[in-house]
Design a protein around this motif. Structure first.
Motif, PDB file in Angstrom:
ATOM      1  N   PRO A  62      13.033  -0.304  -4.731  1.00 57.28           N
ATOM      2  CA  PRO A  62      12.539  -1.687  -4.618  1.00 57.28           C
ATOM      3  C   PRO A  62      11.704  -1.939  -3.371  1.00 57.28           C
ATOM      4  O   PRO A  62      11.868  -1.284  -2.335  1.00 57.28           O
ATOM      5  CB  PRO A  62      13.838  -2.503  -4.572  1.00 57.28           C
ATOM      6  CG  PRO A  62      14.836  -1.566  -3.948  1.00 57.28           C
ATOM      7  CD  PRO A  62      14.488  -0.207  -4.475  1.00 57.28           C
ATOM      8  N   ALA A  63      10.822  -2.908  -3.490  1.00 52.05           N
ATOM      9  CA  ALA A  63      10.113  -3.404  -2.314  1.00 52.05           C
ATOM     10  C   ALA A  63      11.109  -4.085  -1.388  1.00 52.05           C
ATOM     11  O   ALA A  63      12.163  -4.557  -1.829  1.00 52.05           O
ATOM     12  CB  ALA A  63       9.031  -4.381  -2.739  1.00 52.05           C
ATOM     13  N   THR A  64      10.805  -4.123  -0.098  1.00 52.45           N
ATOM     14  CA  THR A  64      11.701  -4.754   0.862  1.00 52.45           C
ATOM     15  C   THR A  64      11.007  -5.920   1.543  1.00 52.45           C
ATOM     16  O   THR A  64       9.773  -6.020   1.564  1.00 52.45           O
ATOM     17  CB  THR A  64      12.168  -3.757   1.940  1.00 52.45           C
ATOM     18  OG1 THR A  64      11.062  -3.480   2.822  1.00 52.45           O
ATOM     19  CG2 THR A  64      12.672  -2.471   1.322  1.00 52.45           C
ATOM     20  N   ALA A  65      11.818  -6.792   2.117  1.00 54.88           N
ATOM     21  CA  ALA A  65      11.274  -7.956   2.821  1.00 54.88           C
ATOM     22  C   ALA A  65      10.419  -7.537   4.010  1.00 54.88           C
ATOM     23  O   ALA A  65       9.511  -8.269   4.423  1.00 54.88           O
ATOM     24  CB  ALA A  65      12.415  -8.859   3.284  1.00 54.88           C
ATOM     25  N   ALA A  66      10.684  -6.346   4.556  1.00 52.32           N
ATOM     26  CA  ALA A  66       9.899  -5.859   5.702  1.00 52.32           C
ATOM     27  C   ALA A  66       8.505  -5.410   5.301  1.00 52.32           C
ATOM     28  O   ALA A  66       7.655  -5.200   6.160  1.00 52.32           O
ATOM     29  CB  ALA A  66      10.638  -4.709   6.382  1.00 52.32           C
ATOM     30  N   GLY A  67       8.288  -5.233   3.992  1.00 56.25           N
ATOM     31  CA  GLY A  67       6.970  -4.836   3.538  1.00 56.25           C
ATOM     32  C   GLY A  67       6.886  -3.452   2.947  1.00 56.25           C
ATOM     33  O   GLY A  67       5.794  -2.990   2.589  1.00 56.25           O
ATOM     34  N   VAL A  68       8.013  -2.741   2.815  1.00 52.61           N
ATOM     35  CA  VAL A  68       7.996  -1.429   2.176  1.00 52.61           C
ATOM     36  C   VAL A  68       7.640  -1.625   0.709  1.00 52.61           C
ATOM     37  O   VAL A  68       8.283  -2.413   0.011  1.00 52.61           O
ATOM     38  CB  VAL A  68       9.364  -0.724   2.301  1.00 52.61           C
ATOM     39  CG1 VAL A  68       9.348   0.614   1.574  1.00 52.61           C
ATOM     40  CG2 VAL A  68       9.724  -0.541   3.773  1.00 52.61           C
ATOM     41  N   GLU A  94       8.260   3.990   9.125  1.00 48.84           N
ATOM     42  CA  GLU A  94       7.121   3.599   9.954  1.00 48.84           C
ATOM     43  C   GLU A  94       6.990   2.075  10.061  1.00 48.84           C
ATOM     44  O   GLU A  94       6.646   1.547  11.129  1.00 48.84           O
ATOM     45  CB  GLU A  94       5.843   4.230   9.403  1.00 48.84           C
ATOM     46  CG  GLU A  94       5.967   5.752   9.279  1.00 48.84           C
ATOM     47  CD  GLU A  94       4.885   6.519   9.978  1.00 48.84           C
ATOM     48  OE1 GLU A  94       4.222   5.967  10.855  1.00 48.84           O
ATOM     49  OE2 GLU A  94       4.717   7.710   9.642  1.00 48.84           O
ATOM     50  N   ILE A  95       7.268   1.365   8.990  1.00 50.00           N
ATOM     51  CA  ILE A  95       7.198  -0.095   9.065  1.00 50.00           C
ATOM     52  C   ILE A  95       8.284  -0.633   9.991  1.00 50.00           C
ATOM     53  O   ILE A  95       8.089  -1.641  10.685  1.00 50.00           O
ATOM     54  CB  ILE A  95       7.283  -0.709   7.653  1.00 50.00           C
ATOM     55  CG1 ILE A  95       5.978  -0.416   6.888  1.00 50.00           C
ATOM     56  CG2 ILE A  95       7.525  -2.220   7.715  1.00 50.00           C
ATOM     57  CD1 ILE A  95       5.985  -0.870   5.446  1.00 50.00           C
ATOM     58  N   ALA A  96       9.430   0.058  10.049  1.00 46.42           N
ATOM     59  CA  ALA A  96      10.506  -0.374  10.950  1.00 46.42           C
ATOM     60  C   ALA A  96      10.080  -0.302  12.413  1.00 46.42           C
ATOM     61  O   ALA A  96      10.632  -1.011  13.267  1.00 46.42           O
ATOM     62  CB  ALA A  96      11.750   0.481  10.722  1.00 46.42           C
ATOM     63  N   LEU A  97       9.090   0.534  12.719  1.00 48.90           N
ATOM     64  CA  LEU A  97       8.608   0.694  14.099  1.00 48.90           C
ATOM     65  C   LEU A  97       7.353  -0.132  14.381  1.00 48.90           C
ATOM     66  O   LEU A  97       6.856  -0.138  15.507  1.00 48.90           O
ATOM     67  CB  LEU A  97       8.284   2.173  14.371  1.00 48.90           C
ATOM     68  CG  LEU A  97       9.422   3.186  14.235  1.00 48.90           C
ATOM     69  CD1 LEU A  97       8.873   4.604  14.400  1.00 48.90           C
ATOM     70  CD2 LEU A  97      10.518   2.917  15.251  1.00 48.90           C
ATOM     71  N   ALA A  98       6.846  -0.824  13.375  1.00 42.99           N
ATOM     72  CA  ALA A  98       5.516  -1.421  13.469  1.00 42.99           C
ATOM     73  C   ALA A  98       5.489  -2.678  14.330  1.00 42.99           C
ATOM     74  O   ALA A  98       6.351  -3.549  14.213  1.00 42.99           O
ATOM     75  CB  ALA A  98       4.990  -1.731  12.075  1.00 42.99           C
ATOM     76  N   VAL A  99       4.487  -2.750  15.192  1.00 36.48           N
ATOM     77  CA  VAL A  99       4.269  -3.927  16.039  1.00 36.48           C
ATOM     78  C   VAL A  99       2.950  -4.572  15.642  1.00 36.48           C
ATOM     79  O   VAL A  99       2.021  -3.921  15.148  1.00 36.48           O
ATOM     80  CB  VAL A  99       4.261  -3.559  17.533  1.00 36.48           C
ATOM     81  CG1 VAL A  99       5.609  -3.020  17.961  1.00 36.48           C
ATOM     82  CG2 VAL A  99       3.169  -2.533  17.844  1.00 36.48           C
ATOM     83  N   ALA A 100       2.877  -5.882  15.858  1.00 39.52           N
ATOM     84  CA  ALA A 100       1.729  -6.665  15.417  1.00 39.52           C
ATOM     85  C   ALA A 100       0.643  -6.738  16.482  1.00 39.52           C
ATOM     86  O   ALA A 100       0.888  -6.542  17.668  1.00 39.52           O
ATOM     87  CB  ALA A 100       2.189  -8.073  15.061  1.00 39.52           C
ATOM     88  N   ASP A 101      -0.555  -7.014  16.026  1.00 39.17           N
ATOM     89  CA  ASP A 101      -1.656  -7.408  16.899  1.00 39.17           C
ATOM     90  C   ASP A 101      -1.642  -8.936  16.958  1.00 39.17           C
ATOM     91  O   ASP A 101      -1.908  -9.600  15.952  1.00 39.17           O
ATOM     92  CB  ASP A 101      -2.969  -6.905  16.305  1.00 39.17           C
ATOM     93  CG  ASP A 101      -4.204  -7.428  17.032  1.00 39.17           C
ATOM     94  OD1 ASP A 101      -4.048  -8.138  18.050  1.00 39.17           O
ATOM     95  OD2 ASP A 101      -5.323  -7.139  16.564  1.00 39.17           O
ATOM     96  N   PRO A 102      -1.341  -9.528  18.098  1.00 39.99           N
ATOM     97  CA  PRO A 102      -1.245 -10.986  18.162  1.00 39.99           C
ATOM     98  C   PRO A 102      -2.568 -11.701  17.949  1.00 39.99           C
ATOM     99  O   PRO A 102      -2.593 -12.913  17.777  1.00 39.99           O
ATOM    100  CB  PRO A 102      -0.701 -11.240  19.574  1.00 39.99           C
ATOM    101  CG  PRO A 102      -1.095 -10.050  20.361  1.00 39.99           C
ATOM    102  CD  PRO A 102      -1.043  -8.898  19.396  1.00 39.99           C
ATOM    103  N   THR A 103      -3.675 -10.953  17.934  1.00 37.03           N
ATOM    104  CA  THR A 103      -4.982 -11.573  17.694  1.00 37.03           C
ATOM    105  C   THR A 103      -5.489 -11.324  16.285  1.00 37.03           C
ATOM    106  O   THR A 103      -6.617 -11.697  15.951  1.00 37.03           O
ATOM    107  CB  THR A 103      -6.032 -11.038  18.686  1.00 37.03           C
ATOM    108  OG1 THR A 103      -6.350  -9.673  18.358  1.00 37.03           O
ATOM    109  CG2 THR A 103      -5.528 -11.119  20.110  1.00 37.03           C
ATOM    110  N   ALA A 104      -4.676 -10.703  15.424  1.00 39.58           N
ATOM    111  CA  ALA A 104      -5.165 -10.262  14.118  1.00 39.58           C
ATOM    112  C   ALA A 104      -5.659 -11.407  13.251  1.00 39.58           C
ATOM    113  O   ALA A 104      -6.574 -11.229  12.457  1.00 39.58           O
ATOM    114  CB  ALA A 104      -4.068  -9.493  13.388  1.00 39.58           C
ATOM    115  N   SER A 105      -5.065 -12.578  13.388  1.00 43.05           N
ATOM    116  CA  SER A 105      -5.483 -13.706  12.560  1.00 43.05           C
ATOM    117  C   SER A 105      -6.408 -14.655  13.329  1.00 43.05           C
ATOM    118  O   SER A 105      -6.643 -15.778  12.894  1.00 43.05           O
ATOM    119  CB  SER A 105      -4.259 -14.475  12.066  1.00 43.05           C
ATOM    120  OG  SER A 105      -3.540 -15.041  13.144  1.00 43.05           O
ATOM    121  N   LEU A 106      -6.943 -14.179  14.457  1.00 39.34           N
ATOM    122  CA  LEU A 106      -7.807 -15.010  15.295  1.00 39.34           C
ATOM    123  C   LEU A 106      -9.252 -14.541  15.198  1.00 39.34           C
ATOM    124  O   LEU A 106      -9.534 -13.420  14.783  1.00 39.34           O
ATOM    125  CB  LEU A 106      -7.360 -14.956  16.753  1.00 39.34           C
ATOM    126  CG  LEU A 106      -5.877 -15.202  17.034  1.00 39.34           C
ATOM    127  CD1 LEU A 106      -5.617 -15.094  18.531  1.00 39.34           C
ATOM    128  CD2 LEU A 106      -5.441 -16.562  16.509  1.00 39.34           C
TER     129      LEU A 106
END
Length: 563
Positions: free
Chosen positions: A65-71, A481-493
């Motif tokens: 199954p897909a997961t809430a984290a995005g897997v 890998e998604i469990a280790l993933a960090v965001a770009d805080p400017t991605a939606s800017l």
């Protein structure tokens, strides 16, 4: 972007050594005063009413199954009885025109392509696609914009300079048509997660439809068999950076095989796994006070560059690979000439299959980063979408028809429409094996190269028919890998200065780093390069991003990629 997928990508939108914005520079002929007024605005997705997320019900049940984290969900076999997404064609005549990149050989022409014709019948309209060789796409798009001859649907593979100006002048604001509950009229588009739609805004408006991907592009691929021969059975068993350098030296046999290969398309040095090992932030770091620090201003980035210079000095990079094409790098990996490369997770299936064809004993696997001083590394949320689709300005009725077409092209895995779009006509383009999996015929391999998947798409599922081991490996890799993933805080800017100067600033940084890695400059040259970046526009980019953050609570749970 499954498979090599077309993977030119996952497109070099971000340079792995720099991460610049504004990859292409499109002509903006005829952009009037309204375009100029929006071009100077820093903006955030928080300013926009995004489509309401409505998950689809009644679809095919996945094996994993897909997961809430995005897997992403995974399937061992295609559903035995695909359901119809539409009881009747969504359109009733007319034509939908589009322009897309092409990263494969050309498909069979329309009149000799039963799959293309069947798609048109199921949609209820003709589909006229101009497919441009990927390397020429941005140039062709520039001339098409300048000539004011845009089709209904246009794929935007890279953010041009003055993006808001281009959008305001030429493309439709989709906010009134897709914002909030309006999206429910297009159920397949509404089923795309909000984190993906956050990447589809500019200047306070919703301008794009995404081609979704699966959150993280990962940290590259490694040859588990080559690591094991040097005494390390799994990359996660590596204790620290010093042990890793020792391992790469052990693997390297000059003239035969090397620890790492790069290519001209990813900064030359397959930098991503090294950045992840050293915990480098995803483009920018946002502190609790709302202050942004560019990733190459950090101690982590400097340490990663210093380490890559050690790897280069030790002779562990395959000589000449920094100028290679992506295909050359992949060939070296698949044939066992290089133990580590950077490519995005969507391309792993092809790498795995090709390496196994060359040697059944080959054991390719996605690289999961360890921490340089112990513990875990990081990955980046850098593969939210492959590209974005913009719609040419038109009256609301015409735009509604084009959106119906986009909803059709986003038919999800397990539907008859998805089967048609991806595998063509049964008996001609594919046959079903004993497990109901579609198997392309020789004709189908050509017919199905039509670029429908770039006219919009559903959230991807993992599907490698007849290859349970590969399916399980990909599912586990995305989970890790998604469990280790960090965001770009400017991605939606959006930063106007980044749009205008990002490419040039990024190239200067990348060139300076390449000189350091190859020993032509000392590590202190990085400090000088960063100072130059700041004075030439970097500080202004930072200021504009911070302005956009202060104007709304921009999401920091999302990010953008590479093909």
């Amino acid at each position: 972007m499954s498979g090599k997928n077309i993977v030119k990508a996952e497109l070099g939108r971000r340079s792995f050594l720099w991460g610049g914005v504004g990859v292409a520079s499109l002509a903006l002929t005829g952009c009037g005063s309204s375009a100029k007024s929006t071009a100077g605005k820093a903006s955030s997705a928080a300013d926009v009413t995004l489509p309401t997320f409505v998950p689809l019900a009644g679809g095919a049940a996945p094996d994993l199954p897909a997961t809430a984290a995005g897997v992403p969900a995974a399937y061992y076999t295609y559903p035995a009885a695909p359901v119809a997404a539409y009881s009747a064609p969504p359109l009733s005549g007319g034509k939908i025109s589009a322009m897309t990149p092409l990263f494969t050989s050309p498909p069979s022409g329309h009149d000799a392509n039963p799959a293309w014709q069947a798609v048109e019948k199921a949609l209820g309209a003709k589909v006229d696609i101009t497919m441009i060789v990927g390397d020429d796409y941005d140039t062709k798009l520039s001339t098409t914009v300048a000539g004011d001859s845009l089709p209904d649907i246009v794929v935007i593979t890279a953010d041009p300079a003055n993006l808001p100006g281009l959008l305001a002048a030429k493309f439709a604001d989709l906010t009134p048509l897709l914002g909030g509950d309006k999206a429910k009229q297009y159920p397949h588009l509404a089923a795309i997660p909000t984190a993906v739609w956050e990447q589809c805004t500019s200047a306070g408006k919703l301008y794009f439809i995404p081609i979704p991907r699966n959150i993280s592009a990962g940290s590259g691929f490694y040859r588990q068999d080559m690591f094991a021969a040097a005494g390390v059975n799994d990359c996660r068993d590596i204790k620290n950076a010093d042990d890793f350098l020792t391992l790469l030296k052990e693997i390297t046999v000059p003239g035969k095989q090397y620890g790492v290969a790069g290519s001209s398309g990813n900064g030359g040095f397959s930098a991503m796994p090294f950045l992840h090992i050293f915990g480098v932030p995803n483009m920018w770091r946002l502190d609790g006070g709302g202050n942004l620090t560019a990733h190459y201003e950090t101690d982590e980035y400097k340490a990663a560059v210093e380490f890559m210079a050690k790897v280069y000095k030790a002779g562990c990079y395959l000589p000449g690979s920094q100028g290679w094409t992506k295909n050359q790098m992949e060939d070296a990996f698949q044939s066992g000439k290089a133990a580590l490369i950077y490519d995005g997770l969507p391309g792993f299936g092809v790498a795995y299959q090709q390496a196994k064809k060359i040697s059944p004993a080959a054991a390719p696997a996605p690289f999961v980063p360890f921490g340089h001083a112990g513990g875990k590394g990081v990955t980046w949320k850098d593969n939210i979408y492959f590209a974005r689709v913009a719609l040419k300005k038109a009256d609301p009725a015409r735009l509604a028809d084009v959106l119906k077409a986009c909803d059709f092209f986003a038919s999800p895995f397990g539907t008859k429409e998805h089967m048609l779009l991806n595998f063509g006509v049964e008996g001609t383009d594919y046959t079903l094996d004993e497990n109901h999996n579609p198997v392309l015929t020789a004709q189908g391999k050509n017919d199905t190269l039509v670029t429908f998947k770039y006219l919009s798409a559903p959230t991807q599922a993992q599907f490698y028919p007849g290859q349970k081991d590969l399916t399980d490996l990909m599912y586990k890799s995305y989970t890790d890998e998604i469990a280790l993933a960090v965001a770009d805080p400017t991605a939606s800017l959006y930063s106007p200065t980044a749009g205008k100067k990002g490419t040039a600033l990024g190239k200067a940084m990348s060139d300076a780093v390449a000189q350091i890695i190859t020993g032509q400059s000392s590590l202190s040259a990085l400090d000088s390069a960063v100072k130059t970046w700041r004075s030439n526009g970097g500080d202004q980019i930072r200021s504009e991003y911070q302005q956009a953050l202060q104007g709304g609570t921009a999401s920091t749970a999302s990010g953008t990629p590479t093909k």
